[in-house]
Design a protein around this motif. Structure first.
Motif, PDB file in Angstrom:
ATOM      1  N   ALA A 151       0.845  -1.195   0.000  1.00  0.00           N
ATOM      2  CA  ALA A 151       0.000   0.000   0.000  1.00  0.00           C
ATOM      3  C   ALA A 151       0.882   1.248   0.000  1.00  0.00           C
ATOM      4  O   ALA A 151       2.066   1.191   0.325  1.00  0.00           O
ATOM      5  CB  ALA A 151      -0.928  -0.005   1.208  1.00  0.00           C
ATOM      6  N   LYS A 152       0.293   2.391  -0.355  1.00  0.00           N
ATOM      7  CA  LYS A 152       1.037   3.657  -0.339  1.00  0.00           C
ATOM      8  C   LYS A 152       1.244   4.118   1.098  1.00  0.00           C
ATOM      9  O   LYS A 152       0.295   4.226   1.873  1.00  0.00           O
ATOM     10  CB  LYS A 152       0.286   4.724  -1.134  1.00  0.00           C
ATOM     11  N   TYR A 153       2.483   4.364   1.437  1.00  0.00           N
ATOM     12  CA  TYR A 153       2.798   4.875   2.776  1.00  0.00           C
ATOM     13  C   TYR A 153       2.267   6.296   2.937  1.00  0.00           C
ATOM     14  O   TYR A 153       2.431   7.142   2.054  1.00  0.00           O
ATOM     15  CB  TYR A 153       4.312   4.864   2.986  1.00  0.00           C
ATOM     16  N   LEU A 154       1.603   6.563   4.070  1.00  0.00           N
ATOM     17  CA  LEU A 154       1.095   7.895   4.364  1.00  0.00           C
ATOM     18  C   LEU A 154       1.893   8.502   5.511  1.00  0.00           C
ATOM     19  O   LEU A 154       1.915   7.944   6.615  1.00  0.00           O
ATOM     20  CB  LEU A 154      -0.394   7.835   4.741  1.00  0.00           C
ATOM     21  N   PRO A 155       2.569   9.619   5.288  1.00  0.00           N
ATOM     22  CA  PRO A 155       3.346  10.252   6.353  1.00  0.00           C
ATOM     23  C   PRO A 155       2.449  10.710   7.503  1.00  0.00           C
ATOM     24  O   PRO A 155       1.308  11.140   7.284  1.00  0.00           O
ATOM     25  CB  PRO A 155       3.978  11.457   5.654  1.00  0.00           C
ATOM     26  N   ILE A 156       2.958  10.619   8.718  1.00  0.00           N
ATOM     27  CA  ILE A 156       2.182  10.970   9.900  1.00  0.00           C
ATOM     28  C   ILE A 156       2.960  11.935  10.794  1.00  0.00           C
ATOM     29  O   ILE A 156       4.190  11.975  10.783  1.00  0.00           O
ATOM     30  CB  ILE A 156       1.801   9.723  10.723  1.00  0.00           C
ATOM     31  N   LYS A 157       2.208  12.709  11.564  1.00  0.00           N
ATOM     32  CA  LYS A 157       2.759  13.514  12.646  1.00  0.00           C
ATOM     33  C   LYS A 157       1.917  13.226  13.879  1.00  0.00           C
ATOM     34  O   LYS A 157       0.716  13.500  13.894  1.00  0.00           O
ATOM     35  CB  LYS A 157       2.736  15.003  12.295  1.00  0.00           C
ATOM     36  N   LEU A 158       2.541  12.652  14.891  1.00  0.00           N
ATOM     37  CA  LEU A 158       1.830  12.184  16.080  1.00  0.00           C
ATOM     38  C   LEU A 158       2.268  12.967  17.306  1.00  0.00           C
ATOM     39  O   LEU A 158       3.460  13.127  17.566  1.00  0.00           O
ATOM     40  CB  LEU A 158       2.118  10.687  16.285  1.00  0.00           C
ATOM     41  N   ASP A 159       1.283  13.463  18.060  1.00  0.00           N
ATOM     42  CA  ASP A 159       1.526  14.200  19.294  1.00  0.00           C
ATOM     43  C   ASP A 159       0.685  13.531  20.368  1.00  0.00           C
ATOM     44  O   ASP A 159      -0.546  13.620  20.338  1.00  0.00           O
ATOM     45  CB  ASP A 159       1.118  15.663  19.091  1.00  0.00           C
TER      46      ASP A 159
END
Length: 516
Positions: free
Chosen positions: A403-411
């Motif tokens: 699958a296409k990797y989706l960039p994340i920003k986690l706080d």
């Protein structure tokens, strides 16, 4: 308010973990702007001639009352097909560098016996050899990954094995394959050039190994329809010099990948590793600290690889990973048989999230090991079979394959024990070919639920559904007497709130969501 930053390799991937005191909320932002694919081969498995992994696991006695093809156990095959394992690494491990492939072909009754000096000193009858392994891979519908013998073998031996497997010529070695029942070439592409050459594979220096790799790889020939993907024996854990020397001295075009081996040891000591089933919260926390070190290892090894291979042609292949505990009491210590708890499932999910978030460099991996050895997916006892909590993680996470990797920003908040802190939540996300978005989230805190609010960039969705893996205690296990104590359940703790996704993760849980 303190902040710590965890960098997920990849130009668009950034996970920021923020301490929120006693708060139990966090935010996640997901971007649809990515050209990176999460390779299915990250979800690979490992089967070594060790303990009851092959014999008594995949390959059983003819008299055992289970469905079989030859002696291949078919309920095991069906379980692994369900989670779509993409590749299977064999015959080792340390066993690979004392394995001579000709001992495992031809009539079984005529095959020589040997002593498995690495694992328990038991007799190896070679009844499971090349043809049996490739028949198993055919049944599993997965790609074989063969580890060649560099430690005690020869260039000619490996070269002839590749010819035996892949050539369609009329040479003597090919005629031998035809005589042994397989007229067509197997076309095996994944090929390991040695295993742990820094240790059990020969105790080599990195410079010596780099030269050996080039010599062996030069005679590992491509045949029609079978272009080899040669994987160099890479570093042990944080041996960054090994990576530096190999990347500097081996041309990128000669190797598909460089391997990395790292095991999560609960105590951090190879002496007394810790119990698989009886551990305190402090020991659980320390195990998670050691598990999360995979982020540091992948980041630092990738940075070295980037120096010599900025185009990322060479894959980082983490082909041995998982938790390694003390063996179960009363079992042969050389068989590495251990139980598998909810803690191990949390380790598996966290590690796979790390691999997904580094999918620009990590293209292949293998959990150690598939059946009855270390962090197994499956445990067997004669005709009995049980699926471990780790198995269910691979079932949940199969949606990320290719699958296409989706960039994340986690706080999100920290999990704190005895004044020490780790990120309580980790995550990864992908989008499949049909446009469905999948988000996998892990809550490592064994006490507190955590609510995560997710926003999206360039992604539209309407409905959410999900699955969850959790249990009352992190020490809980599946047994032959109680095989379903830990199992997947439907998850209803996620909802749409305007254009946001709000999900409440129970303590000590793994959740995978699907957004349509």
């Amino acid at each position: 308010m303190k902040k710590k930053t965890l960098t997920c390799l990849g130009a668009l991937a950034l996970c920021v973990i923020t301490m929120r005191g006693f708060g139990q909320t966090g935010t996640l932002n997901i971007s649809g702007d990515s050209k990176t694919t999460i390779s299915k081969h990250i979800y690979g498995q490992f089967a070594e001639h060790l303990g009851h992994g092959i014999y008594g696991g995949f390959w059983v006695d003819k008299s055992l009352p289970v469905k079989k093809q030859d002696r291949i156990r078919l309920d095991v095959v069906e379980a692994l097909k369900k989670i779509k394992i993409p590749n299977l690494r064999w015959p080792g491990g340390c066993f690979a560098d004392e394995y001579h492939w000709r001992d495992g072909i031809g009539p079984a009754a005529q095959r020589p016996r040997m002593v498995n000096t690495n694992w328990g000193g038991v007799t190896e009858d070679n009844s499971f050899g090349t043809h049996e392994f490739l028949e198993l891979c055919s049944l599993l519908k997965c790609e074989p990954y063969v580890a060649g013998n560099v430690g005690s073998g020869t260039v000619d031996e490996m070269s002839k094995w590749i010819e035996y497997l892949n050539s369609n010529s009329t040479s003597t070695v090919v005629k031998e394959r035809v005589k042994n029942g397989h007229p067509e070439p197997y076309k095996v592409s994944f090929w390991g050039v040695g295993n742990e050459s820094w240790g059990c594979g020969g105790n080599m220096t990195p410079q010596f190994y780099a030269d050996q790799f080039k010599r062996y790889a030069s005679f590992a020939k491509d045949y029609p329809g079978a272009k080899l993907k040669k994987i160099a024996s890479g570093p042990n854990a944080d041996d960054y010099n090994w990576t530096e020397v190999c990347m500097k001295n081996i041309p990128a075009h000669m190797m598909y990948g460089l391997s990395l081996h790292y095991y999560t040891i609960p105590t951090g000591s190879w002496g007394k590793k810790g119990s698989a089933t009886a551990f305190t919260e402090g020991e659980y926390f320390n195990t998670m600290v050691n598990c999360l070190k995979m982020e540091e290892l992948v980041t630092k090894h990738s940075a070295i690889m980037d120096k010599y291979d900025p185009e990322k042609h060479v894959a980082l292949v983490v082909d041995e990973w998982g938790v390694w505990t003390d063996p179960e009491p009363g079992t042969n210590p050389g068989f590495l048989y251990q139980q598998n708890s909810l803690r191990d499932a949390l380790i598996a999910a966290t590690t796979l999230n790390i691999f997904n978030n580094h999918s620009d460099r990590v293209k292949m991996a293998a959990l150690a090991q598939t059946i009855n050895v270390l962090q197994s997916l499956i445990l067997t006892d004669k005709e009995k079979m049980v699926l471990t909590p780790t198995y269910y993680i691979f079932d949940m996470y199969k949606v990320h394959q290719d699958a296409k990797y989706l960039p994340i920003k986690l706080d999100a908040p920290d999990y704190e024990v005895d004044g020490k802190k780790i990120p309580a939540v980790n995550a990864s996300a992908s989008q499949d070919a049909a446009g469905k978005v999948h988000i996998s989230l892990v809550n490592l805190d064994i006490h507190k639920p955590i609510t995560i609010t997710t926003g999206f960039s360039d992604i539209k969705w309407t409905n959410v559904s999900g699955q969850i893996l959790t249990s009352a205690n992190v020490t809980n296990i599946n047994t032959f007497q109680d095989p379903d104590k830990i199992h997947l359940s439907n998850f209803t703790g996620a909802k749409k709130d305007g254009d946001k996704l709000v999900v409440t993760l129970p303590a000590k849980s793994v959740v995978t969501l699907e957004l349509n």
